[in-house]
Design an enzyme around this catalytic site. Sequence first.
Site, PDB file in Angstrom:
ATOM      1  N   ARG A  11       0.787  -1.342  -0.108  1.00 42.88           N
ATOM      2  CA  ARG A  11      -0.012  -0.002  -0.133  1.00 42.88           C
ATOM      3  C   ARG A  11       0.931   1.140   0.000  1.00 42.88           C
ATOM      4  O   ARG A  11       1.018   1.802  -1.003  1.00 42.88           O
ATOM      5  CB  ARG A  11      -0.794  -0.088   1.093  1.00 42.88           C
ATOM      6  CG  ARG A  11      -2.368   0.948   0.889  1.00 42.88           C
ATOM      7  CD  ARG A  11      -1.913   2.239   1.312  1.00 42.88           C
ATOM      8  NE  ARG A  11      -1.447   2.386   2.797  1.00 42.88           N
ATOM      9  CZ  ARG A  11      -1.167   3.723   3.302  1.00 42.88           C
ATOM     10  NH1 ARG A  11      -1.201   4.846   2.446  1.00 42.88           N
ATOM     11  NH2 ARG A  11      -0.707   3.715   4.534  1.00 42.88           N
ATOM     12  N   GLU A  12       1.644   1.495   1.135  1.00 42.85           N
ATOM     13  CA  GLU A  12       2.322   2.890   1.151  1.00 42.85           C
ATOM     14  C   GLU A  12       3.588   2.799   0.109  1.00 42.85           C
ATOM     15  O   GLU A  12       3.871   3.687  -0.359  1.00 42.85           O
ATOM     16  CB  GLU A  12       2.756   2.953   2.752  1.00 42.85           C
ATOM     17  CG  GLU A  12       3.920   4.145   2.873  1.00 42.85           C
ATOM     18  CD  GLU A  12       3.211   5.539   2.854  1.00 42.85           C
ATOM     19  OE1 GLU A  12       3.649   6.161   2.088  1.00 42.85           O
ATOM     20  OE2 GLU A  12       2.269   5.640   3.669  1.00 42.85           O
ATOM     21  N   ARG A 135      -9.659  -0.623  11.992  1.00 45.57           N
ATOM     22  CA  ARG A 135      -8.576   0.388  12.377  1.00 45.57           C
ATOM     23  C   ARG A 135      -8.651   1.740  11.951  1.00 45.57           C
ATOM     24  O   ARG A 135      -9.188   1.862  10.757  1.00 45.57           O
ATOM     25  CB  ARG A 135      -7.069  -0.121  12.071  1.00 45.57           C
ATOM     26  CG  ARG A 135      -6.067   0.826  12.673  1.00 45.57           C
ATOM     27  CD  ARG A 135      -4.658   0.361  11.905  1.00 45.57           C
ATOM     28  NE  ARG A 135      -4.388   1.249  10.776  1.00 45.57           N
ATOM     29  CZ  ARG A 135      -3.995   0.911   9.766  1.00 45.57           C
ATOM     30  NH1 ARG A 135      -3.235  -0.255   9.592  1.00 45.57           N
ATOM     31  NH2 ARG A 135      -3.823   1.620   8.495  1.00 45.57           N
ATOM     32  N   HIS A 197       2.553   5.138  12.403  1.00 42.24           N
ATOM     33  CA  HIS A 197       2.798   5.194  11.234  1.00 42.24           C
ATOM     34  C   HIS A 197       3.866   6.688  11.019  1.00 42.24           C
ATOM     35  O   HIS A 197       3.386   7.714  11.047  1.00 42.24           O
ATOM     36  CB  HIS A 197       1.599   5.363  10.387  1.00 42.24           C
ATOM     37  CG  HIS A 197       1.866   5.211   8.669  1.00 42.24           C
ATOM     38  ND1 HIS A 197       1.642   4.285   8.183  1.00 42.24           N
ATOM     39  CD2 HIS A 197       1.959   6.308   8.013  1.00 42.24           C
ATOM     40  CE1 HIS A 197       1.844   4.627   6.874  1.00 42.24           C
ATOM     41  NE2 HIS A 197       1.980   5.905   6.772  1.00 42.24           N
ATOM     42  N   HIS A 199       6.479   8.650   9.231  1.00 49.16           N
ATOM     43  CA  HIS A 199       7.330   8.949   7.812  1.00 49.16           C
ATOM     44  C   HIS A 199       8.604   9.343   8.229  1.00 49.16           C
ATOM     45  O   HIS A 199       9.027   9.778   9.305  1.00 49.16           O
ATOM     46  CB  HIS A 199       6.502  10.135   7.116  1.00 49.16           C
ATOM     47  CG  HIS A 199       5.490   9.525   6.241  1.00 49.16           C
ATOM     48  ND1 HIS A 199       5.499   9.256   4.849  1.00 49.16           N
ATOM     49  CD2 HIS A 199       4.172   9.026   6.569  1.00 49.16           C
ATOM     50  CE1 HIS A 199       4.497   8.695   4.410  1.00 49.16           C
ATOM     51  NE2 HIS A 199       3.443   8.568   5.529  1.00 49.16           N
ATOM     52  N   HIS A 291      39.985  -2.363  12.306  1.00 48.82           N
ATOM     53  CA  HIS A 291      38.676  -2.922  12.304  1.00 48.82           C
ATOM     54  C   HIS A 291      38.694  -4.452  11.837  1.00 48.82           C
ATOM     55  O   HIS A 291      38.093  -5.305  12.714  1.00 48.82           O
ATOM     56  CB  HIS A 291      37.824  -2.485  11.424  1.00 48.82           C
ATOM     57  CG  HIS A 291      37.032  -0.859  11.826  1.00 48.82           C
ATOM     58  ND1 HIS A 291      35.687  -0.610  12.001  1.00 48.82           N
ATOM     59  CD2 HIS A 291      37.840   0.051  12.193  1.00 48.82           C
ATOM     60  CE1 HIS A 291      35.766   0.479  12.576  1.00 48.82           C
ATOM     61  NE2 HIS A 291      36.751   1.103  12.617  1.00 48.82           N
TER      62      HIS A 291
END
Length: 460
Positions: A11-12, A135, A197, A199, A291
């Site tokens: 969806r998003e 929801r 939710h 962003h 490292h």
Amino acid sequence: MKVGILDSTLREGEQTPGVVFTVDQRVEIARTMSDLGIAMIEAGHPAVSPDIYEGIKRIMRLKRNGEISSEIVGHSRAVKRDVEVAAELEVDRIAIFYGVSEIHLKAKHHATKEEALSTIADVISYAKGHGVKVRFTAEDATRTDFDYLVQVARTARDAGADRIGIADTVGILYPSKTRELFSNLVSQVPNVEFDIHAHNDVGLAVANSLAAVEGGATIIHATVNGLGERVGITPLQQVAAAIKYHFGIDVIKLDKLQQVSTIIEKYSGIPMPPNYPVTGDYAFMHKAGIHVAGILNDPRTYEFMPPETFGRSRDYVIDKYTGKHALRDRFEKLGVNLSDEEIDQVLAKIKANQSAKFFRDVDLLEIAEEVTGRVLKPRPPEKIESLVWVLCESNVYTTAVTRRLSVLQGVKEVMEISGDYDILLKVEANDTVELNQIIENIRSIKGVKSTLTSLVLKRM
């Protein structure tokens, strides 16, 4: 602590500029998300287009057949027709959204606060009448007056929503404020669960999602690779790794993240930068000599979690930053033993070439050859070399065929073997014409049924 993931890639994620999933891709993604262990899959907004509708329809068929275990969520505006479209697909939950900030009420809905509350209550009640879980998402909640946001949440709860989504629609929250917001909402609006939710407009989506969980949120909305409107929402792989590290909770099967990220990269057409957290090419790649020496002794020195947790493996780059430990380890993996003096000489040559971004294994072997005077790297044969597998007829004596093959010109070695073939030949020719002739001569031998030829590309 209770926390789960709602994946909104379908969806998003499809709201990312330039991203469109086919129906088949939508179904595969949903199946993959279920296998990953996602609690809820936001499968799309079915009223938007026929392909999204068809995708959800097929996903629900898999759900009914037991092939998908995640809860399937259909998206809907606070419009009864949208609710009807989602309900006829028999999704597990309908997610109704409505912009509740003063900006959204005036510029988008042209409604008063009272009218908005009435619409929210009416549409949620209508959805509940279809026998489905609901929801309600308060769009732009984080720019909404808190007292009014409490009214909105209570209205949604009393109308039948068992979850309230708090959308940081333009990504302006920061962690301490997020934790405070959710803590206050949970306290003032009981008997309902909250989603975050977030962003990612200023890069705080993961931090805000974790803070929301600390404040009482029980579901985090995420997308694979952080897809979504503008710069996207909370990236699934990052937040899942953070939840495991900080809270000790496996919200998904972490070792499948790389596979899922690759699938979405392919279908979205958006390549991931190599330095992307967790699933990027460089996530467990080390460079500096200090490292690399550290991880060779104890990987915990420079890794927050073992790469195997995420289905990955560690590696390191050989370049001017490289130290002796890394160089010796790399040569040992290549099966080459060098003395301390030879390692020093190779390292000096590497550091002298400051323009090289990295040295491949073949480059290292070439430098080692210069230093040691030994032949170390694979080389193409001077002539055409090949291996020829021979299958004999079932009614012939294999050794008789072997003797005939051994005297053919170009055949250098003959071996009787077990398996699908009976004889293995090593063949050498000056060119492809001669090689073809040798193979034809092999096939003409009485008792040979078939052959399989492989060219030798390099040999040590």
